[in-house]
Each structure stands twice: as structure tokens, then as C-alpha cells.
Write a protein that holds these residues in place. Structure first.
Motif, PDB file in Angstrom:
ATOM      1  N   ALA A 322       0.881  -1.195   0.000  1.00 12.62           N
ATOM      2  CA  ALA A 322       0.000   0.000   0.000  1.00 12.62           C
ATOM      3  C   ALA A 322       0.904   1.227   0.000  1.00 12.62           C
ATOM      4  O   ALA A 322       1.876   1.281   0.768  1.00 12.62           O
ATOM      5  CB  ALA A 322      -0.883   0.003   1.236  1.00 12.62           C
ATOM      6  N   ARG A 323       0.579   2.189  -0.879  1.00 10.79           N
ATOM      7  CA  ARG A 323       1.464   3.361  -0.995  1.00 10.79           C
ATOM      8  C   ARG A 323       0.653   4.653  -0.931  1.00 10.79           C
ATOM      9  O   ARG A 323      -0.526   4.665  -1.273  1.00 10.79           O
ATOM     10  CB  ARG A 323       2.175   3.418  -2.340  1.00 10.79           C
ATOM     11  CG  ARG A 323       2.784   2.206  -2.852  1.00 10.79           C
ATOM     12  CD  ARG A 323       3.434   2.495  -4.185  1.00 10.79           C
ATOM     13  NE  ARG A 323       2.483   2.912  -5.207  1.00 10.79           N
ATOM     14  CZ  ARG A 323       2.757   2.881  -6.495  1.00 10.79           C
ATOM     15  NH1 ARG A 323       3.931   2.489  -6.894  1.00 10.79           N
ATOM     16  NH2 ARG A 323       1.856   3.268  -7.377  1.00 10.79           N
ATOM     17  N   TYR A 324       1.350   5.721  -0.580  1.00 11.57           N
ATOM     18  CA  TYR A 324       0.703   7.026  -0.407  1.00 11.57           C
ATOM     19  C   TYR A 324       1.582   8.109  -1.047  1.00 11.57           C
ATOM     20  O   TYR A 324       2.803   8.093  -0.859  1.00 11.57           O
ATOM     21  CB  TYR A 324       0.527   7.342   1.091  1.00 11.57           C
ATOM     22  CG  TYR A 324      -0.140   6.199   1.809  1.00 11.57           C
ATOM     23  CD1 TYR A 324      -1.516   6.138   1.910  1.00 11.57           C
ATOM     24  CD2 TYR A 324       0.629   5.138   2.315  1.00 11.57           C
ATOM     25  CE1 TYR A 324      -2.131   5.061   2.518  1.00 11.57           C
ATOM     26  CE2 TYR A 324       0.025   4.051   2.912  1.00 11.57           C
ATOM     27  CZ  TYR A 324      -1.353   4.008   3.011  1.00 11.57           C
ATOM     28  OH  TYR A 324      -1.963   2.933   3.595  1.00 11.57           O
ATOM     29  N   ASP A 325       0.938   9.022  -1.754  1.00  8.56           N
ATOM     30  CA  ASP A 325       1.652  10.196  -2.276  1.00  8.56           C
ATOM     31  C   ASP A 325       1.172  11.419  -1.505  1.00  8.56           C
ATOM     32  O   ASP A 325      -0.043  11.674  -1.453  1.00  8.56           O
ATOM     33  CB  ASP A 325       1.334  10.416  -3.761  1.00  8.56           C
ATOM     34  CG  ASP A 325       1.993   9.373  -4.638  1.00  8.56           C
ATOM     35  OD1 ASP A 325       2.753   8.538  -4.102  1.00  8.56           O
ATOM     36  OD2 ASP A 325       1.746   9.375  -5.857  1.00  8.56           O
ATOM     37  N   PHE A 326       2.091  12.143  -0.935  1.00  6.21           N
ATOM     38  CA  PHE A 326       1.751  13.366  -0.195  1.00  6.21           C
ATOM     39  C   PHE A 326       2.460  14.563  -0.816  1.00  6.21           C
ATOM     40  O   PHE A 326       3.595  14.445  -1.281  1.00  6.21           O
ATOM     41  CB  PHE A 326       2.237  13.281   1.262  1.00  6.21           C
ATOM     42  CG  PHE A 326       1.407  12.394   2.141  1.00  6.21           C
ATOM     43  CD1 PHE A 326       0.283  12.882   2.795  1.00  6.21           C
ATOM     44  CD2 PHE A 326       1.768  11.066   2.355  1.00  6.21           C
ATOM     45  CE1 PHE A 326      -0.469  12.068   3.620  1.00  6.21           C
ATOM     46  CE2 PHE A 326       1.023  10.244   3.181  1.00  6.21           C
ATOM     47  CZ  PHE A 326      -0.108  10.746   3.816  1.00  6.21           C
ATOM     48  N   GLU A 327       1.777  15.702  -0.774  1.00  2.70           N
ATOM     49  CA  GLU A 327       2.447  16.970  -1.059  1.00  2.70           C
ATOM     50  C   GLU A 327       2.424  17.766   0.241  1.00  2.70           C
ATOM     51  O   GLU A 327       1.352  18.017   0.800  1.00  2.70           O
ATOM     52  CB  GLU A 327       1.726  17.740  -2.169  1.00  2.70           C
ATOM     53  CG  GLU A 327       2.446  19.027  -2.501  1.00  2.70           C
ATOM     54  CD  GLU A 327       1.805  19.790  -3.658  1.00  2.70           C
ATOM     55  OE1 GLU A 327       0.960  19.211  -4.370  1.00  2.70           O
ATOM     56  OE2 GLU A 327       2.147  20.969  -3.822  1.00  2.70           O
ATOM     57  N   LEU A 328       3.603  18.125   0.700  1.00  2.96           N
ATOM     58  CA  LEU A 328       3.714  18.724   2.030  1.00  2.96           C
ATOM     59  C   LEU A 328       4.410  20.071   1.973  1.00  2.96           C
ATOM     60  O   LEU A 328       5.316  20.263   1.142  1.00  2.96           O
ATOM     61  CB  LEU A 328       4.564  17.809   2.923  1.00  2.96           C
ATOM     62  CG  LEU A 328       4.031  16.397   3.113  1.00  2.96           C
ATOM     63  CD1 LEU A 328       5.161  15.437   3.433  1.00  2.96           C
ATOM     64  CD2 LEU A 328       3.008  16.372   4.224  1.00  2.96           C
ATOM     65  N   ILE A 329       3.989  20.954   2.840  1.00  3.85           N
ATOM     66  CA  ILE A 329       4.731  22.192   3.038  1.00  3.85           C
ATOM     67  C   ILE A 329       5.066  22.246   4.522  1.00  3.85           C
ATOM     68  O   ILE A 329       4.170  22.219   5.372  1.00  3.85           O
ATOM     69  CB  ILE A 329       3.913  23.423   2.597  1.00  3.85           C
ATOM     70  CG1 ILE A 329       3.734  23.374   1.077  1.00  3.85           C
ATOM     71  CG2 ILE A 329       4.607  24.713   3.017  1.00  3.85           C
ATOM     72  CD1 ILE A 329       2.938  24.504   0.489  1.00  3.85           C
ATOM     73  N   MET A 330       6.347  22.248   4.808  1.00  2.05           N
ATOM     74  CA  MET A 330       6.770  22.236   6.221  1.00  2.05           C
ATOM     75  C   MET A 330       7.931  23.204   6.388  1.00  2.05           C
ATOM     76  O   MET A 330       8.601  23.548   5.398  1.00  2.05           O
ATOM     77  CB  MET A 330       7.194  20.831   6.624  1.00  2.05           C
ATOM     78  CG  MET A 330       8.407  20.312   5.893  1.00  2.05           C
ATOM     79  SD  MET A 330       8.789  18.592   6.310  1.00  2.05           S
ATOM     80  CE  MET A 330       7.811  17.708   5.130  1.00  2.05           C
ATOM     81  N   ASP A 331       8.177  23.643   7.629  1.00  2.00           N
ATOM     82  CA  ASP A 331       9.311  24.553   7.798  1.00  2.00           C
ATOM     83  C   ASP A 331      10.610  23.789   7.543  1.00  2.00           C
ATOM     84  O   ASP A 331      10.662  22.560   7.651  1.00  2.00           O
ATOM     85  CB  ASP A 331       9.266  25.268   9.166  1.00  2.00           C
ATOM     86  CG  ASP A 331       9.383  24.325  10.351  1.00  2.00           C
ATOM     87  OD1 ASP A 331      10.422  23.675  10.484  1.00  2.00           O
ATOM     88  OD2 ASP A 331       8.416  24.246  11.143  1.00  2.00           O
ATOM     89  N   GLN A 332      11.650  24.560   7.194  1.00  2.00           N
ATOM     90  CA  GLN A 332      12.910  23.949   6.784  1.00  2.00           C
ATOM     91  C   GLN A 332      13.521  23.100   7.901  1.00  2.00           C
ATOM     92  O   GLN A 332      14.179  22.093   7.645  1.00  2.00           O
ATOM     93  CB  GLN A 332      13.875  25.050   6.309  1.00  2.00           C
ATOM     94  CG  GLN A 332      15.313  24.642   6.081  1.00  2.00           C
ATOM     95  CD  GLN A 332      15.489  23.697   4.894  1.00  2.00           C
ATOM     96  OE1 GLN A 332      14.542  23.380   4.176  1.00  2.00           O
ATOM     97  NE2 GLN A 332      16.704  23.220   4.692  1.00  2.00           N
ATOM     98  N   GLY A 333      13.277  23.502   9.157  1.00  3.56           N
ATOM     99  CA  GLY A 333      13.781  22.710  10.280  1.00  3.56           C
ATOM    100  C   GLY A 333      13.164  21.316  10.255  1.00  3.56           C
ATOM    101  O   GLY A 333      13.858  20.302  10.455  1.00  3.56           O
ATOM    102  N   ALA A 334      11.862  21.260   9.974  1.00  7.54           N
ATOM    103  CA  ALA A 334      11.187  19.957   9.898  1.00  7.54           C
ATOM    104  C   ALA A 334      11.692  19.193   8.675  1.00  7.54           C
ATOM    105  O   ALA A 334      11.942  17.981   8.738  1.00  7.54           O
ATOM    106  CB  ALA A 334       9.681  20.151   9.808  1.00  7.54           C
ATOM    107  N   TYR A 335      11.868  19.899   7.552  1.00  2.82           N
ATOM    108  CA  TYR A 335      12.338  19.208   6.346  1.00  2.82           C
ATOM    109  C   TYR A 335      13.707  18.570   6.577  1.00  2.82           C
ATOM    110  O   TYR A 335      13.982  17.463   6.098  1.00  2.82           O
ATOM    111  CB  TYR A 335      12.401  20.159   5.133  1.00  2.82           C
ATOM    112  CG  TYR A 335      13.110  19.480   3.992  1.00  2.82           C
ATOM    113  CD1 TYR A 335      12.514  18.390   3.346  1.00  2.82           C
ATOM    114  CD2 TYR A 335      14.404  19.839   3.630  1.00  2.82           C
ATOM    115  CE1 TYR A 335      13.193  17.696   2.349  1.00  2.82           C
ATOM    116  CE2 TYR A 335      15.082  19.153   2.633  1.00  2.82           C
ATOM    117  CZ  TYR A 335      14.473  18.090   2.005  1.00  2.82           C
ATOM    118  OH  TYR A 335      15.148  17.386   1.040  1.00  2.82           O
ATOM    119  N   PHE A 336      14.549  19.262   7.351  1.00  2.00           N
ATOM    120  CA  PHE A 336      15.895  18.733   7.576  1.00  2.00           C
ATOM    121  C   PHE A 336      15.832  17.373   8.284  1.00  2.00           C
ATOM    122  O   PHE A 336      16.686  16.510   8.073  1.00  2.00           O
ATOM    123  CB  PHE A 336      16.718  19.736   8.397  1.00  2.00           C
ATOM    124  CG  PHE A 336      18.171  19.703   8.031  1.00  2.00           C
ATOM    125  CD1 PHE A 336      18.598  20.224   6.822  1.00  2.00           C
ATOM    126  CD2 PHE A 336      19.103  19.115   8.868  1.00  2.00           C
ATOM    127  CE1 PHE A 336      19.935  20.174   6.458  1.00  2.00           C
ATOM    128  CE2 PHE A 336      20.432  19.056   8.517  1.00  2.00           C
ATOM    129  CZ  PHE A 336      20.861  19.587   7.314  1.00  2.00           C
TER     130      PHE A 336
END
Ligand code: FAD
Length: 480
Positions: A322-336
Motif C-alpha cells: 500500500a502506498r501514499y503520495d503526499f504533497e507537504l509544506i513544512m518549515d525547513q527545520g522539519a524538512y531537515f
């Protein structure tokens, strides 16, 4: 010939990484024991063999047996992104949560050094690092005033709890130019590609790191990274897609976390794969069996798959169907932190200041919201100036508070792992919010499995947003 079982180590303190790889490669055609094969090799023979078989005939998987431990110090967090985009490796880096940054620990990129922007860049770094230090002081006294000392808690443990609260918020000031150290364990096959990517970067610092990594790796791997050169096709591909993408409209942002797709039959696919594994039927037969089950029967099978697991057990590999595609916007600290999850396919957009920034509630409570907003505005101003001149190098000035868009695809097994780790109460609130929102959207699509994701009781993305953030997105200069 000795036919008794033998299990032993080929020690990297006695054999070079390249000789170990060649020793293993030779077992494919030689009946000799490994230690005997190794004893007959020297650097020259290993190199000749590698050149012929690994490089010449493309038997590249053999290079995976040569493993290096590389220590990289005082490189920018922006450069670390290219390095860590290589998923078949292990990394441990300096944490924004457990360490405080020295005010001079930032990189002056070669593009900016000596340019007309150098002074403005230096001034912004001073502003951001000064803001970071002032935020740390203000947040620390605020958090000591609001963190109640627990009955059994030592003075040190209480102070540490208050300190973590302060560093977690102060880190929003730190720009991508901030220096960090990272330890990397990587095999020669993955390293060759990593060096190629580093050498193909649009950033001079990253290309320099690529050349230094290649020189250091060559000391241990004289043949296996010899042909790691820049990937010429990268530039052409980048140019084509930039030109095409420039014509697409940029609409105002909608939701910051979107589940773009989840197969409607994803849960039945997982059950069918497990039935195939433990039975004798074809996949089509298992799938139609799973689809025909009553909802209570499906729930019972999901229970049978997940309930026996202890906290330390990994769920069956069949969850990967089972797979999921997400589009996310997060702060750079979270992205790191997000980027460290290697089992996902991730596509980050360039780091800019154009998606706005997050404002932690603690900035307001500690009386430093204006300090923070001024710093973000200053960073956005210089970003825009630099972006008009050198868009890639402009990313160095972007602080952790700014948002980043990431497209990602992950399977259910990785979702279980990610949510357990990142929704947990000891994770940073920015990434916790991402993990909780992903878990909520996945649970709406696949309730049988995803309602069992490990989420702390009574918490949601919304409750976290209310507890930790003022605005979902702040736009530079909107308040002035
Ligand atoms: C409390 C906490 C503190 C942290 N502190 C730091 C820190 O100070 N510095 C820092 O750099 N990172 C830190 N991290 C990040 C952490 O070390 C992981 O790199 C990150 O969470 C990604 O998770 P992962 O490695 O489990 O798995 P993913 O990359 O998401 O992979 C999923 C799973 O696949 C398996 N897997 C994937 N790749 C490999 C591999 N190469 N070898 C073996 N198994 C593999 C593992 O079972 C893994 O759990 C911290 C994380 C937590 C939760």
C-alpha cells in the motif's frame, strides 16, 4: 578441502576496503576460502581485478562490499542536503536540538565571497545568529518560568527540559548556511554516485566537497571511485524542466499537507500479499478473496498481522504493497529531519523564502516575536536580491523558519515507522505536526490499517498547531 562451517570477519584494520570487496568478488569463481583469497591479494592485484570486473564489465554490486566511514566537518546544512540525498548510506549529524550554534559557525559561499553581496550577506548572518542567541536567552528564561519542576526531577533534568524547549524554538533563526558536522558510512558503489552528484551541483561549496571526498576516498579505494566525474546530463535536464516549469502558474497555497493518492484497494492488496506469502494461491486469487471478506473478517486479519508485534518488532514487508503520495509544506527545520527518512521517495523544491514562514507561539510568549519577524523579513529581502542574481546560492540565507514544499511517496510500512518516530512526544513539534497530519489523512483513506498508526492519545495536527504556532503561514513584510 575443509568442509566444516566457518564464520569469521575480514578485518578492515588488516585489509583495505577495496581488497575486501575483491576478496568477496572472487568467491564467485574461486573455491578457495575467503582468508586464503585475501592473503593472495595485494593492492596492485586488487586494483587490476576491480578495474577489469567492477569498472570494465559493470559488476558494480561487488563495490558494495567496500565500506568507508567519512567524517565531514564545518560544511553548510545546505551542502548536507546534497550529500544526504544518497539514500543507500548512513548518516549522523550535529543536531539543532542538542547543541547550540557558535555565532561564527556559518559558511561564506564561494559565489558570494568577493561579490557585491558579501557585506550584506555577512550582516544578515550576524543578524540571524545574534537573533538566535538573543532568542535562546529569552526563551530559556520563559521556558524555566513555565516548565514546572516535577516532584522527582533533579535540578539538572529540569533545566535540560527547559533548555530543549528553548533550542527547539531558537533553531527557527538558523540559516541554511549554518555549519554542521556529519559522519557518513557508505559503500563504494553508493559513494561513487554520491561523488558524481556532489561534483554536478550548482553550488561551488558542494562541488569542492565532492572533490575533497573523492580525494579522501581514493586513499582507501584507488580504483572504485576513480571514474566518479560530474554527470554532464544533469545540467541539460535541469535547464529543460526549469524552462517548462517557468510557464506554470503559481497559485496561492491551499492545504499544507495533501494526500494526493492512496490506492482504493491498498488495504486488500496488503492482505492479499500476506495470504500469498503464507498460502499457495496466485495474487489474483488472494486479492479477490481479500476483497470478498466482510469488514469484520478484514479487521480480524489486520489484527492478526499487527497485534502480536512488540514495540521493537517491524511489521511484515507485505505492508509495502500500500502506498501514499503526499504533497507537504513544512518549515525547513522539519524538512531537515524529514529528509533523513530514506525509505521514502522525496522530491523537495528549492529552498526559498516564497512560501512564507512559521511563527512558533513561544516567540510571542517569550516577547521576541518582533525580533523574529524582523529577522525573517531581512532574510527574505536578501534572498530576493540574491535570487535575481544567483538563485541557487540565495538559499544559503534562508532560515529554518521558512517553508519548503516536498512531494513524497511512501509505503505503509514506512508510514508506520515514520509516524512512530516522528509523532512521538519527544520529537520536535514541527515534524510531529507533519507526522500527525499524514497519519490522519492516511487513516481516512485506509482506516483498517492506519487507525493503528502509533499516535499519542488525544493529539492531532490541529491541537499541535494551536499549541505551538501562531499563524500557519506568515508572509514576509505582511505585518509591516
Ligand atoms: C529521538 C531522536 C533523536 C535523533 N537525533 C539525531 C541526531 O542527533 N543526529 C542525527 O543525525 N539524527 C538524529 N535522529 C535521526 C535518526 O537517527 C534517523 O536517521 C532518522 O529518524 C531516520 O530514521 P531511520 O534511520 O530509522 O529510518 P528510515 O530511513 O526512515 O528507514 C526506515 C527503516 O529502514 C531501515 N533502514 C533504512 N536504511 C537502513 C540502512 N542503511 N541500514 C539498516 N537499516 C536501514 C531501518 O529499519 C529504518 O528504521 C534522531 C531521531 C530521533 C527519533
Amino acid at each position: 578441502m575443509n568442509l566444516s562451517r566457518r564464520i569469521y570477519r575480514l578485518s578492515p584494520s588488516q585489509l583495505s576496503a577495496e581488497t575486501i570487496a575483491v576478496t568477496f568478488a572472487k568467491t564467485s569463481r574461486s573455491p578457495e576460502p575467503f582468508d586464503q583469497i585475501a592473503a593472495e591479494l595485494d593492492a596492485e592485484k586488487s586494483s587490476k581485478f576491480s578495474e577489469k570486473w567492477i569498472v570494465g564489465y559493470g559488476h558494480s554490486s561487488v563495490a558494495e562490499h567496500a565500506v568507508l566511514h567519512l567524517a565531514l566537518e564545518n560544511i553548510s546544512r545546505l551542502a548536507i542536503e546534497t550529500l544526504e540525498s544518497n539514500r543507500l548510506a548512513s548518516y549522523t549529524e550535529k543536531s539543532t536540538r542538542y547543541q547550540e550554534w557558535n555565532p561564527d559557525a556559518w559558511v561564506l559561499p564561494p559565489e558570494i565571497a568577493g561579490s557585491r553581496y558579501e557585506e550584506k550577506y555577512r550582516a544578515l548572518m550576524r543578524l540571524l545568529f545574534d537573533g538566535y542567541a538573543r532568542a535562546m536567552t529569552a526563551l530559556r528564561s520563559w521556558s524555566e518560568s513555565v516548565c514546572e519542576r516535577l516532584p522527582e526531577e533533579s535540578e539538572k533534568a529540569w533545566q535540560n527540559r527547559a533548555r530543549v524547549k528553548a533550542v527547539d524554538v531558537s533553531r527557527f533563526f538558523l540559516p541554511a548556511a549554518s555549519m554542521a558536522n556529519v559522519g557518513v558510512t557508505i559503500n563504494a558503489r553508493a559513494l561513487e554516485y554520491a561523488i558524481k552528484k556532489l561534483l554536478s551541483s550548482e553550488l561551488e561549496e558542494v562541488r569542492q566537497i565532492g572533490a575533497e571526498v573523492k580525494a579522501v576516498a581514493t586513499q582507501e579505494l584507488p580504483t572504485l571511485v576513480k571514474y566518479a566525474n560530474p554527470i554532464e546530463s544533469f545540467a541539460a535536464i535541469r535547464a529543460s524542466f526549469r524552462a517548462e516549469a517557468a510557464d506554470i502558474a503559481v497559485e496561492p497555497e491551499g492545504a499544507w499537507c495533501k494526500l494526493l493518492s492512496a490506492e482504493p484497494a491498498g488495504e486488500e492488496q496488503v492482505l492479499a500479499a500476506a495470504l500469498l506469502r503464507f498460502g499457495g494461491s496466485s495474487y489474483a486469487e488472494c486479492l479477490s478473496h481479500a476483497q470478498a471478506l466482510a469488514s469484520g473478517e478484514k479487521t480480524a486479519l489486520v489484527d492478526a498481522m499487527l497485534s502480536p508485534l512488540s514495540d521493537f518488532d517491524v511489521p511484515l514487508r507485505e505492508l509495502e504493497y500500500a502506498r501514499y503520495d503526499f504533497e507537504l509544506i513544512m518549515d525547513q527545520g522539519a524538512y531537515f529531519e524529514f529528509k533523513r527518512h530514506r525509505m521514502m521517495t522525496q522530491t523537495p523544491q528549492a529552498l526559498t523564502t516564497r512560501l512564507g514562514y512559521a511563527v512558533p507561539k513561544a516567540m510571542r510568549l517569550a516577547g521576541i516575536e518582533a525580533l523574529y519577524r524582523d529577522a525573517m523579513n531581512a532574510a527574505a529581502d536578501l534572498y530576493e536580491e540574491l535570487a535575481a542574481w544567483q538563485p541557487e546560492a540565495a538559499a544559503y540565507v534562508v532560515p529554518n523558519g521558512f517553508n519548503r514544499r516536498v512531494l513524497c511517496r511512501l509505503n505503509l510500512r514506512e508510514l508506520f515507522h515514520f509516524v512512530r518516530l516522528r509523532a512521538s512526544e519527544n520529537a520536535h513539534f514541527s515534524i510531529r505536526r507533519v507526522a500527525l497530519q499524514m497519519a490522519e489523512l492516511a487513516a481516512a483513506a485506509h482506516p483498517l490499517f492506519c487507525s493503528r498508526l502509533c499516535v499519542p492519545a488525544g493529539q492531532s495536527a490541529r491541537s499541535l498547531t494551536e499549541e505551538y504556532f501562531t499563524d500557519t503561514v506568515a508572509v514576509p513584510h505582511a505585518d509591516s
